[in-house]
Design a protein around this motif. Sequence first.
Motif, PDB file in Angstrom:
ATOM      1  N   GLU A  13     -27.694  34.744  61.549  1.00  0.00           N
ATOM      2  CA  GLU A  13     -27.050  35.769  62.321  1.00  0.00           C
ATOM      3  C   GLU A  13     -26.457  35.191  63.723  1.00  0.00           C
ATOM      4  O   GLU A  13     -25.526  35.781  64.328  1.00  0.00           O
ATOM      5  N   GLY A  14     -26.902  34.016  64.312  1.00  0.00           N
ATOM      6  CA  GLY A  14     -26.453  33.372  65.165  1.00  0.00           C
ATOM      7  C   GLY A  14     -25.432  32.244  65.096  1.00  0.00           C
ATOM      8  O   GLY A  14     -25.208  31.639  63.827  1.00  0.00           O
ATOM      9  N   GLY A  15     -24.548  32.112  66.038  1.00  0.00           N
ATOM     10  CA  GLY A  15     -23.481  30.960  65.720  1.00  0.00           C
ATOM     11  C   GLY A  15     -23.776  29.616  65.585  1.00  0.00           C
ATOM     12  O   GLY A  15     -23.239  28.554  65.364  1.00  0.00           O
ATOM     13  N   SER A  16     -25.196  29.378  66.387  1.00  0.00           N
ATOM     14  CA  SER A  16     -25.655  27.924  66.302  1.00  0.00           C
ATOM     15  C   SER A  16     -26.521  27.701  65.053  1.00  0.00           C
ATOM     16  O   SER A  16     -26.968  26.518  64.914  1.00  0.00           O
ATOM     17  N   LEU A  17     -26.683  28.466  64.167  1.00  0.00           N
ATOM     18  CA  LEU A  17     -27.705  28.061  62.890  1.00  0.00           C
ATOM     19  C   LEU A  17     -29.101  27.780  63.383  1.00  0.00           C
ATOM     20  O   LEU A  17     -29.348  26.751  62.809  1.00  0.00           O
ATOM     21  N   PRO A  18     -29.695  28.543  64.155  1.00  0.00           N
ATOM     22  CA  PRO A  18     -31.083  28.277  64.480  1.00  0.00           C
ATOM     23  C   PRO A  18     -31.897  28.470  63.067  1.00  0.00           C
ATOM     24  O   PRO A  18     -31.414  29.004  62.172  1.00  0.00           O
ATOM     25  N   GLY A  19     -33.104  28.015  63.245  1.00  0.00           N
ATOM     26  CA  GLY A  19     -34.049  27.844  62.006  1.00  0.00           C
ATOM     27  C   GLY A  19     -35.591  28.245  62.229  1.00  0.00           C
ATOM     28  O   GLY A  19     -35.836  27.898  63.398  1.00  0.00           O
ATOM     29  N   ILE A  20     -36.115  29.003  61.373  1.00  0.00           N
ATOM     30  CA  ILE A  20     -37.440  29.000  61.534  1.00  0.00           C
ATOM     31  C   ILE A  20     -38.189  27.766  61.079  1.00  0.00           C
ATOM     32  O   ILE A  20     -37.866  27.500  59.984  1.00  0.00           O
ATOM     33  N   VAL A  21     -39.022  27.355  61.940  1.00  0.00           N
ATOM     34  CA  VAL A  21     -39.700  26.144  61.584  1.00  0.00           C
ATOM     35  C   VAL A  21     -41.393  26.329  61.921  1.00  0.00           C
ATOM     36  O   VAL A  21     -41.641  27.373  62.729  1.00  0.00           O
ATOM     37  N   GLU A  22     -42.057  25.460  61.311  1.00  0.00           N
ATOM     38  CA  GLU A  22     -43.815  25.509  61.580  1.00  0.00           C
ATOM     39  C   GLU A  22     -43.995  24.252  62.445  1.00  0.00           C
ATOM     40  O   GLU A  22     -43.072  23.269  62.114  1.00  0.00           O
ATOM     41  N   ALA A  23     -44.865  24.251  63.352  1.00  0.00           N
ATOM     42  CA  ALA A  23     -45.044  23.263  64.082  1.00  0.00           C
ATOM     43  C   ALA A  23     -46.437  22.551  64.134  1.00  0.00           C
ATOM     44  O   ALA A  23     -47.479  23.369  63.378  1.00  0.00           O
ATOM     45  N   ASP A  24     -46.867  21.624  64.642  1.00  0.00           N
ATOM     46  CA  ASP A  24     -48.160  21.020  64.479  1.00  0.00           C
ATOM     47  C   ASP A  24     -49.336  21.657  65.209  1.00  0.00           C
ATOM     48  O   ASP A  24     -50.475  21.370  65.221  1.00  0.00           O
ATOM     49  N   ASP A  25     -48.995  22.683  66.043  1.00  0.00           N
ATOM     50  CA  ASP A  25     -50.035  23.598  66.515  1.00  0.00           C
ATOM     51  C   ASP A  25     -50.214  24.886  65.887  1.00  0.00           C
ATOM     52  O   ASP A  25     -50.842  25.768  66.203  1.00  0.00           O
ATOM     53  N   LEU A  26     -49.760  24.741  64.454  1.00  0.00           N
ATOM     54  CA  LEU A  26     -49.881  25.878  63.365  1.00  0.00           C
ATOM     55  C   LEU A  26     -49.114  27.083  63.729  1.00  0.00           C
ATOM     56  O   LEU A  26     -49.254  28.242  63.102  1.00  0.00           O
TER      57      LEU A  26
END
Length: 295
Positions: free
Chosen positions: A15-28
């Motif tokens: 939806e955004g112009g910068s193409l953000p993404g959903i990610v998982e991180a090491d803090d769960l």
Amino acid sequence: MREIVATRYVTPLREGGSLPGIVEADDLGTYVMKFTGAGQGRKTLVAEVICGQLGRRLGLRVPELARMRLDPVIGLSEPDQEVQELLKASGGLNLGMDFLPGSIGFDPLAYEVDPEEAGRVVWFDAVINNVDRSWRNPNLLVWHGDLWLIDHGATMIWHHNWPGAATSAAKPYNASDHALAPFGPEVAAAAARLAPLVTEELLTEIAAEVPDEWLIDEPGFDSLDALRRAYVEPLLARAATVHERIVLDAPTRDTPSRAPGWLAERLTPRQDRARDVRTSDVTAQDAQDAKEGGR
């Protein structure tokens, strides 16, 4: 801000112009990640940090921000070439924003905002000169019944042209098209409550949270401290008096957006995009029919 490490790329947000993404991180935890390698550049992330952290300090609902380390190797299995290239270009420190699972986009026809809250948001957007919270693209979410503010990359327009920063920062703020304008925002009350909280000390502390690597090589500044000071001064000045220069007229629904050119596509109303696609499809079909009819 906390520093975390991205461990898995889940999916892009288109939806955004910068193409953000959903990610998982090491803090769960799960985050919306905004990338240094995106076309809008590092200044978008600088704006996200300064304005997002200011909003949080003022008691507005902005998802928690975090410094997020990215190893591009996590994108090797990503089938989308555009996403792969973005991840490869964004190794190192990026920005994470706490993901709000189950949140929905703000709809003024379905969600009522009281004038006091509307006033706080409009005043805040006036201070940071947010051109991207209009009815065209509200950048507001509703989560657990509360209103949340997201996407502050299109703020502080003056930091794209530092020589004209003082003039740009002194301009009025036209809130006629603001997503919360229809709710009768009590701007004066918001200013009386929030402006005294925006001190030089607070802004200096927030500017210090911007990673050094996002500020280096900025023309016209001989040190990072001088550049951080350049962010503090216009915000401090605007917080004191901008409520006197907020314009709330009838929305200009029939005129084009006055946002910078790099935001033009992003601010195009979704229904207009859909209509353009449908028109294009019809035109293509007409051409094909004409071609077949001439055989």
